[in-house]
Design an enzyme around this catalytic site. Structure first.
Site, PDB file in Angstrom:
ATOM      1  N   ASN A  77       0.808  -1.207   0.000  1.00  0.00           N
ATOM      2  CA  ASN A  77       0.000   0.000   0.000  1.00  0.00           C
ATOM      3  C   ASN A  77       0.851   1.272   0.000  1.00  0.00           C
ATOM      4  OD1 ASN A  77      -1.975   1.921   0.289  1.00  0.00           O
ATOM      5  ND2 ASN A  77      -3.055   0.894   1.938  1.00  0.00           N
ATOM      6  N   ASP A  78       1.423   1.609   1.154  1.00  0.00           N
ATOM      7  CA  ASP A  78       2.150   2.881   1.262  1.00  0.00           C
ATOM      8  C   ASP A  78       3.295   3.000   0.258  1.00  0.00           C
ATOM      9  OD1 ASP A  78       0.471   3.573   3.310  1.00  0.00           O
ATOM     10  OD2 ASP A  78       1.803   2.829   4.879  1.00  0.00           O
ATOM     11  N   ILE A  79       3.936   1.869  -0.047  1.00  0.00           N
ATOM     12  CA  ILE A  79       5.120   1.914  -0.913  1.00  0.00           C
ATOM     13  C   ILE A  79       4.785   2.178  -2.379  1.00  0.00           C
ATOM     14  CG2 ILE A  79       6.535   0.464   0.583  1.00  0.00           C
ATOM     15  CD1 ILE A  79       5.865  -1.877  -1.327  1.00  0.00           C
TER      16      ILE A  79
END
Lengths: 109, 469
Positions: B393-395
């Site tokens: 997700n964040d990456i």
């Protein structure tokens, strides 16, 4: 010999420590990121080199030290005994798991 | 001059050199197994040399070594690759505790042989304190990584209390104060033990405020500490092999921590101070405008993928959680069989420890030359027809590049949004560990594929195989 004997042992140790940090710095930056997990596992195994200290404690028997509770062991040997267990779990576990991981890295056939 | 001591020093030097070459072997998967063998040889030489040392006069410890060896071997053979972060944390804790035991044992031994010098007292304090810190910190990290314990200190969310940093500072000052007292009154067992006890508590309070997504930094940091603990033990015993090896391990862990921090665009200090990540961090709920996202079925994904020429797969922690690596391998295989070029892209902090994803893909028999690092792949995303994101997700959040108000702003990401079509395989629309909404989900070329990673990939594989005649 003359020069060495002029430096105290801890100072010599400090030299080794600082230089080893530089060696570590250069070696570790060369390691491929794909192998960072095996790197952690193998550094884990070799940091169990403290087993050398554990053996020196665990192997210390001296008639002047009281033995504990009817056994042949003195308190120092007992402390060392446990330290050896912990360090050897690390050595055998760390190297085995590293080997297992590295064996999985294969090139395309 | 003591000839015998020099001979031991020489043997230990050989072991040191083998360790250095052992680590150097990890520069490439080709030389890595040889490297591991060299390191093992170094360890064997060091242990045998110590066993025949004249100071070693009793041999009960050989039983301990056999027992420990068997335990370690069995655990290492049985552990699943998805549990590797927990295992590494558990092993760190053992090195730490061993260092404490050795320091205490050395205290008794030195008292027995005479008295303790001021400098030795400082070295003992260092070895014991770093060891204790490593032990309790690693136990907490282990609990957080395992994630199955109900115990609140093992929560993967940050655990904070008022004045936490102040309490930690007081404890550090307490340890230093007791260390000074111990070096002046060097026979004071009490000072030495209280100092060690404080270090145990400090390890707990230092790690509990650090959230799940920062775990790669924590694991690397504890790796580093276990090395420093070995070095400090080396100073106590005047053993250069321990000092050198500890320094190698310590700098290795420190560099890994640095790489992980850099990949998250966070300073080491902010990670240590903690409090980042976890469910409480989500403030975007209030301001969130209902945005539209598209969702796609497995058949759509299968159809798109088998009709593309280049596909890139981005795995994240979600792949590890659902143990989907073998199914992902089937996907890679079935697409490759149809002549589709499939590559993998790995972000440095994907998963819970450095290199976590690489090991899982290797376990599933995916050759390492189709697995690319962030720097190699980022400029190539526009050439890919399909990007499939599995549990990351964040990456892959483009806000990190464009949105200055995002907490992720400045973090290097895998620029998957530049691919022609992006599929995101995810359980729900929930935010990632940073608690930040992902703008990628609302991109024109992005579609969500909801469901458990393993099941979703399996249905995609079935669809690809089913239409392949």
């Amino acid at each position: 010999m003359e020069i060495i004997s002029n430096i105290s042992t801890p100072m010599l140790g400090l030299y080794v420590f600082v230089l080893a940090c530089f060696v570590g710095y250069h070696v570790i930056w060369g390691i491929t990121p794909a192998l960072h997990t095996p790197l952690m596992a193998v550094t884990n195994a070799i940091s169990a080199i403290v087993i050398v200290g554990a053996i020196l404690i665990g192997g210390f028997s001296n008639p002047s030290v009281e033995t504990v509770g009817g056994t042949e062991l003195n308190i120092i040997e007992i402390i060392g005994f446990f330290a050896v267990i912990m360090a050897s779990v690390n050595i055998f576990g760390g190297f085995t798991v590293t080997n297992r991981m590295l064996a999985m890295f294969k090139k395309k056939k | 001059m003591n000839l015998s001591n020099d001979i031991y020093a020489l043997i230990y030097l050989v072991a040191s050199i083998l360790f250095i070459f052992g680590l150097k072997g990890l520069a490439s998967p080709k030389s890595a197994i040889l490297g591991n063998t060299l390191a093992m040889t170094g360890m064997a030489i060091a242990v045998i040399a110590t066993a025949i040392h004249p100071d070693v006069t009793s041999y009960w410890w050989t039983i301990a070594m056999a027992a420990g060896g068997i335990i370690g071997y069995v655990i290492a053979k049985k552990i699943t690759m998805t549990s590797m972060p927990e295992l590494v944390a558990a092993f760190h804790s053992l090195v730490g505790l061993a260092a404490v035991f050795i320091a205490v044992g050395t205290y008794f031994k030195d008292i027995n042989l005479g008295h303790i010098e001021a400098l030795t007292a400082v070295e003992l304090s260092l070895g014991s304190a770093i060891g204790a810190l490593t032990f309790s910190g690693s136990v907490i990290a282990f609990g957080k990584l395992k994630g199955t314990f109900k115990f609140p200190l093992f929560s993967s969310n940050p655990v904070k209390f008022p004045g936490q940093h102040f309490v930690n500072l007081i404890m550090i000052l307490g340890i230093i104060g007791l260390c000074v007292y111990f070096s002046i009154n060097s026979d004071s067992l009490e000072a030495f033990l209280i100092l060690t006890a404080i270090a145990f508590i400090l390890g707990v309070t230092m790690i509990i405020p650090i959230g799940g997504a920062d775990m790669p930094v924590v694991v690397s940091m504890l790796n580093s500490y276990s090395g420093w603990a070995a070095s400090a033990t080396g100073f106590t015993l005047n053993n250069n092999l321990l000092i050198l090896t500890g320094a190698l391990v310590g700098s290795s862990g420190a560099i890994l921590s640095y790489i992980m921090c850099k990949a998250m665009n966070r300073s080491f200090i902010s990670v240590i101070l903690g409090g980042f990540g976890g469910e409480s961090a989500d403030s975007s709920d209030d301001t969130q405008v209902k945005k539209n996202y598209k969702s796609a079925g497995s058949e759509d994904v299968a159809y798109m993928m088998e009709n593309s020429s280049k596909v890139i797969i981005v795995p994240g922690y979600g792949m590890a959680v659902s143990q989907a690596q073998h199914t992902v391998k089937d996907l890679w295989q079935s697409l490759s069989d149809k002549g589709v070029e499939v590559k993998f892209a790995i972000h440095p902090v994907a998963g819970r420890m450095p290199g976590h994803m690489n090991v899982l893909l290797a376990e599933a028999d995916i050759p390492y030359d189709v697995v690319l690092e962030m720097d190699e792949v980022n400029s190539e995303f526009p050439t890919y027809d399909v990007a499939l994101i599995i549990g990351a997700n964040d990456i892959v959040n483009p806000d990190a590049l464009t949105n200055k108000s995002s907490p992720l702003y400045g973090m290097p990401i895998l620029e998957v949004h530049k691919a022609m079509q992006v599929f995101i395989c995810k359980r729900s629309m929930n935010a990632g560990y940073a608690g930040v909404d992902n703008s990628l989900f609302y991109y024109e070329n992005a579609s969500m594929v909801f469901g458990d990673a393993k099941q979703t990939i399996q249905t995609i594989v079935n669809a690809i195989k089913g239409t392949g005649h």
